[in-house]
Design a protein around this motif. Structure first.
Motif, PDB file in Angstrom:
ATOM      1  N   THR A  12      50.476  38.523  69.963  1.00  0.00           N
ATOM      2  CA  THR A  12      51.416  38.747  70.703  1.00  0.00           C
ATOM      3  C   THR A  12      52.306  39.760  70.256  1.00  0.00           C
ATOM      4  O   THR A  12      52.647  40.795  70.631  1.00  0.00           O
ATOM      5  N   ARG A  13      52.862  39.375  68.867  1.00  0.00           N
ATOM      6  CA  ARG A  13      53.637  40.263  68.104  1.00  0.00           C
ATOM      7  C   ARG A  13      53.020  41.698  67.980  1.00  0.00           C
ATOM      8  O   ARG A  13      53.626  42.479  68.069  1.00  0.00           O
ATOM      9  N   GLU A  15      50.834  43.292  69.612  1.00  0.00           N
ATOM     10  CA  GLU A  15      51.015  43.860  70.829  1.00  0.00           C
ATOM     11  C   GLU A  15      52.434  44.425  71.105  1.00  0.00           C
ATOM     12  O   GLU A  15      52.668  45.812  71.653  1.00  0.00           O
ATOM     13  N   GLU A  16      53.576  43.575  70.661  1.00  0.00           N
ATOM     14  CA  GLU A  16      54.969  44.073  71.063  1.00  0.00           C
ATOM     15  C   GLU A  16      55.086  45.463  70.030  1.00  0.00           C
ATOM     16  O   GLU A  16      55.752  46.507  70.426  1.00  0.00           O
ATOM     17  N   VAL A  18      52.922  47.528  68.912  1.00  0.00           N
ATOM     18  CA  VAL A  18      52.137  48.840  69.316  1.00  0.00           C
ATOM     19  C   VAL A  18      52.794  49.202  70.429  1.00  0.00           C
ATOM     20  O   VAL A  18      53.126  50.434  70.494  1.00  0.00           O
ATOM     21  N   SER A  19      53.394  48.559  71.198  1.00  0.00           N
ATOM     22  CA  SER A  19      54.221  49.021  72.272  1.00  0.00           C
ATOM     23  C   SER A  19      55.553  49.956  71.857  1.00  0.00           C
ATOM     24  O   SER A  19      55.662  50.883  72.517  1.00  0.00           O
ATOM     25  N   LEU A  20      56.058  49.100  71.154  1.00  0.00           N
ATOM     26  CA  LEU A  20      57.450  49.894  70.622  1.00  0.00           C
ATOM     27  C   LEU A  20      56.963  51.132  70.002  1.00  0.00           C
ATOM     28  O   LEU A  20      57.874  52.242  69.789  1.00  0.00           O
ATOM     29  N   GLY A  22      54.563  52.993  70.159  1.00  0.00           N
ATOM     30  CA  GLY A  22      53.775  53.808  71.214  1.00  0.00           C
ATOM     31  C   GLY A  22      54.940  54.683  71.773  1.00  0.00           C
ATOM     32  O   GLY A  22      54.588  55.860  72.354  1.00  0.00           O
ATOM     33  N   ARG A  23      56.047  54.209  72.232  1.00  0.00           N
ATOM     34  CA  ARG A  23      57.232  54.724  72.740  1.00  0.00           C
ATOM     35  C   ARG A  23      57.539  55.886  72.002  1.00  0.00           C
ATOM     36  O   ARG A  23      58.033  56.948  72.760  1.00  0.00           O
TER      37      ARG A  23
END
Length: 68
Positions: A12-13, A15-16, A18-20, A22-23
């Protein structure tokens, strides 16, 4: 002392992270810190998966009939 995360918490972390990343709007120092954390979590998750795979392989061998 920080508690060790479970595999699921680590994923889960990741994924967070990667999202951060990725922005693309994180300052360089923060991006490097996130990347470092992600690399560490990836290593830990890989080790946990390897250990689980070894255990499954061992259990499967124990369940094989003697003739195979």
């Amino acid at each position: 002392m920080a508690k060790k995360m479970t595999f699921e918490e680590s994923m889960t972390r990741l994924e967070e992270i990667v999202s951060l990343l990725g922005r693309g709007d994180a300052p360089l120092n923060q991006a490097l810190s996130l990347f470092e954390e992600g690399a560490k979590l990836t290593k830990e998750c890989t080790a946990q998966l390897d250990k689980a795979e070894q255990k499954v392989t061992l259990l499967a061998k124990e369940e094989e009939p003697d003739g195979l």
